[in-house]
Design an enzyme around this catalytic site. Structure first.
Site, PDB file in Angstrom:
ATOM      1  N   THR A 106       0.740  -1.032  -0.113  1.00 31.72           N
ATOM      2  CA  THR A 106       0.086   0.138   0.010  1.00 31.72           C
ATOM      3  C   THR A 106       0.929   1.216   0.177  1.00 31.72           C
ATOM      4  O   THR A 106       0.623   2.205  -0.688  1.00 31.72           O
ATOM      5  CB  THR A 106      -1.023   0.015   1.182  1.00 31.72           C
ATOM      6  OG1 THR A 106      -1.564  -1.113   1.453  1.00 31.72           O
ATOM      7  CG2 THR A 106      -1.798   1.295   1.114  1.00 31.72           C
ATOM      8  N   TYR A 108     -12.813  -5.263  -2.158  1.00 32.87           N
ATOM      9  CA  TYR A 108     -13.966  -5.046  -2.848  1.00 32.87           C
ATOM     10  C   TYR A 108     -14.885  -6.053  -2.897  1.00 32.87           C
ATOM     11  O   TYR A 108     -16.284  -5.986  -2.891  1.00 32.87           O
ATOM     12  CB  TYR A 108     -13.761  -4.302  -4.143  1.00 32.87           C
ATOM     13  CG  TYR A 108     -14.988  -3.756  -4.910  1.00 32.87           C
ATOM     14  CD1 TYR A 108     -15.413  -2.589  -4.520  1.00 32.87           C
ATOM     15  CD2 TYR A 108     -15.377  -4.541  -5.983  1.00 32.87           C
ATOM     16  CE1 TYR A 108     -16.413  -1.973  -4.997  1.00 32.87           C
ATOM     17  CE2 TYR A 108     -16.627  -4.000  -6.355  1.00 32.87           C
ATOM     18  CZ  TYR A 108     -17.143  -2.534  -5.919  1.00 32.87           C
ATOM     19  OH  TYR A 108     -18.247  -2.384  -6.781  1.00 32.87           O
ATOM     20  N   TYR A 123      -1.589 -10.285   4.753  1.00 35.04           N
ATOM     21  CA  TYR A 123      -1.806  -8.965   5.178  1.00 35.04           C
ATOM     22  C   TYR A 123      -3.109  -8.692   5.582  1.00 35.04           C
ATOM     23  O   TYR A 123      -3.995  -8.627   4.677  1.00 35.04           O
ATOM     24  CB  TYR A 123      -1.307  -8.110   3.972  1.00 35.04           C
ATOM     25  CG  TYR A 123      -1.154  -6.569   4.365  1.00 35.04           C
ATOM     26  CD1 TYR A 123      -1.622  -6.041   5.609  1.00 35.04           C
ATOM     27  CD2 TYR A 123      -1.079  -5.716   3.198  1.00 35.04           C
ATOM     28  CE1 TYR A 123      -1.543  -4.884   5.841  1.00 35.04           C
ATOM     29  CE2 TYR A 123      -0.951  -4.451   3.472  1.00 35.04           C
ATOM     30  CZ  TYR A 123      -1.336  -4.061   4.644  1.00 35.04           C
ATOM     31  OH  TYR A 123      -1.341  -2.484   4.791  1.00 35.04           O
ATOM     32  N   ARG A 144      -8.583  -0.771   4.916  1.00 32.84           N
ATOM     33  CA  ARG A 144      -8.597  -0.781   3.624  1.00 32.84           C
ATOM     34  C   ARG A 144      -9.493  -1.932   2.591  1.00 32.84           C
ATOM     35  O   ARG A 144      -9.800  -1.351   1.590  1.00 32.84           O
ATOM     36  CB  ARG A 144      -7.001  -0.827   3.133  1.00 32.84           C
ATOM     37  CG  ARG A 144      -6.182  -0.078   3.546  1.00 32.84           C
ATOM     38  CD  ARG A 144      -6.020   1.115   2.694  1.00 32.84           C
ATOM     39  NE  ARG A 144      -4.771   2.276   2.967  1.00 32.84           N
ATOM     40  CZ  ARG A 144      -4.472   3.034   2.037  1.00 32.84           C
ATOM     41  NH1 ARG A 144      -4.830   3.101   1.026  1.00 32.84           N
ATOM     42  NH2 ARG A 144      -3.388   3.781   2.641  1.00 32.84           N
ATOM     43  N   LYS A 172       0.618  -9.971   9.028  1.00 33.89           N
ATOM     44  CA  LYS A 172       0.887  -8.719   9.262  1.00 33.89           C
ATOM     45  C   LYS A 172      -0.616  -8.075   9.748  1.00 33.89           C
ATOM     46  O   LYS A 172      -1.590  -8.131   8.956  1.00 33.89           O
ATOM     47  CB  LYS A 172       1.203  -7.784   7.880  1.00 33.89           C
ATOM     48  CG  LYS A 172       1.220  -6.614   8.227  1.00 33.89           C
ATOM     49  CD  LYS A 172       1.709  -5.574   6.741  1.00 33.89           C
ATOM     50  CE  LYS A 172       1.653  -3.814   7.204  1.00 33.89           C
ATOM     51  NZ  LYS A 172       1.763  -3.494   5.872  1.00 33.89           N
ATOM     52  N   ILE A 175       5.824  -4.284  10.222  1.00 41.83           N
ATOM     53  CA  ILE A 175       6.105  -3.878   8.731  1.00 41.83           C
ATOM     54  C   ILE A 175       5.614  -2.375   8.836  1.00 41.83           C
ATOM     55  O   ILE A 175       4.414  -1.926   8.981  1.00 41.83           O
ATOM     56  CB  ILE A 175       5.224  -4.668   7.680  1.00 41.83           C
ATOM     57  CG1 ILE A 175       5.800  -6.071   7.769  1.00 41.83           C
ATOM     58  CG2 ILE A 175       5.336  -4.164   6.309  1.00 41.83           C
ATOM     59  CD1 ILE A 175       4.885  -6.910   6.860  1.00 41.83           C
TER      60      ILE A 175
END
Length: 300
Positions: free
Chosen positions: A47, A110, A136, A141, A164, A206
């Site tokens: 990202t 999405y 992740y 997000r 993560k 991270i």
């Protein structure tokens, strides 16, 4: 023993030139700066690296640049994720060819898969590559949370080596740590929660902030890893304003503005990202001034 990505992994920005192309010289300089600061691993094409606006070829080029400049000094955990499992598998294959040591794969966004869909997605990726995979989880997000039970199932797959965790949910982190094998890695995905995550069993972060302050993030994590949480907390508290200001607008907008002010890159973004608002820029500059980071960046 699984391959480990522990300590501080920098979620590298992707520097651009004014014409929109990747600034390859700046990318190499940023990698060298990270290595000189003692970073533990590098994570391009996430990202923070504006991966959604990078073409497939550009993602591979970024990883090639990082791998070349790194020259085997630390592991490279390349971002390869998306909402189409087939495309993610193809990208993971190409990241392997480009020299990546592992894959950081964001959850599909999405289309909001079910927990079974998430499990089958990651299982298919794992079966397609020998590389270690770090899941992740960033529901803010992606719109979907990888639940603890799903992480536990994924931890049984040999080359899914960690997660993560960027859910911001410390209780969820505690439950993951209590439920997975000892060699399964929990990494914080949020700089402000690094010390908290390590206090409950996490093995590092991270990091976004380490793009600007790699040596400081390394110190925080290494002190926490040694159990010196008093010192880690003190330095973490000092750096917290930077960690927070990085998210006053969408990442990596504030970070790139800060790094440009530090002389590390030219401040260019790809649409739909745009430069920070004047009010946000003022806040970013005040934080850098207070931390005495303006003009302090080493130009390699």
């Amino acid at each position: 023993m699984r391959t480990r990505f522990t300590g501080v992994g920098t979620a590298l920005v992707t520097p651009f030139r004014k014409d929109g192309s990747i600034d390859e010289a700046a990318m190499r300089r940023l990698v060298r700066r990270q290595l000189d600061a003692g970073i533990h691993f590098l994570s391009p094409c996430g990202t923070t690296g504006e991966a959604p606006t990078l073409s497939h070829a550009e993602k591979l080029r970024v990883v090639e640049l990082v791998v070349e400049e790194n020259a085997g000094r630390v592991p490279v955990l390349a971002g390869a994720g998306g909402y189409d499992t087939r495309d993610t598998i193809a990208l993971a294959h190409d990241m392997e060819k480009a020299g990546a040591d592992g894959i950081l794969s964001v959850t599909p966004y999405y289309n909001k898969p079910t927990q079974e869909g998430l499990y089958q997605h990651y299982k298919a990726i794992a079966e397609s590559t020998p590389l270690p995979i770090v899941v992740y989880n960033v529901p803010g997000r992606t719109g979907v949370n990888v639940e603890v039970a799903t992480i536990v199932r994924l931890a049984d797959i040999a080359n899914i080596v960690g997660v993560k965790e960027a859910s911001g949910n410390v209780v969820q982190m505690c439950e993951i740590f209590a439920s997975v094998p000892d060699d399964f890695i929990l990494l914080s995905g949020d700089d402000p929660l690094t010390v908290a995550a390590m206090a409950i069993g996490g093995r590092g972060v991270i990091s976004v902030a380490s793009n600007a302050a790699p040596a400081e993030m390394v110190q925080i994590v290494e002190m926490a890893e040694k159990g010196d949480f008093t010192s880690a907390r003190r330095l973490h508290t000092w750096l917290l304003p930077l960690c927070q200001v990085n998210f006053i607008e969408s990442n990596p907008i504030p970070l790139k503005a800060a790094m440009a002010a530090m002389g590390l890159l030219e401040e260019h973004y790809r649409l739909p990202l745009v430069p920070p608002s004047p009010a946000a820029r003022d806040k970013i500059m005040r934080v850098l001034q207070n931390l005495k980071m303006l003009g302090a960046a080493a130009r390699v």
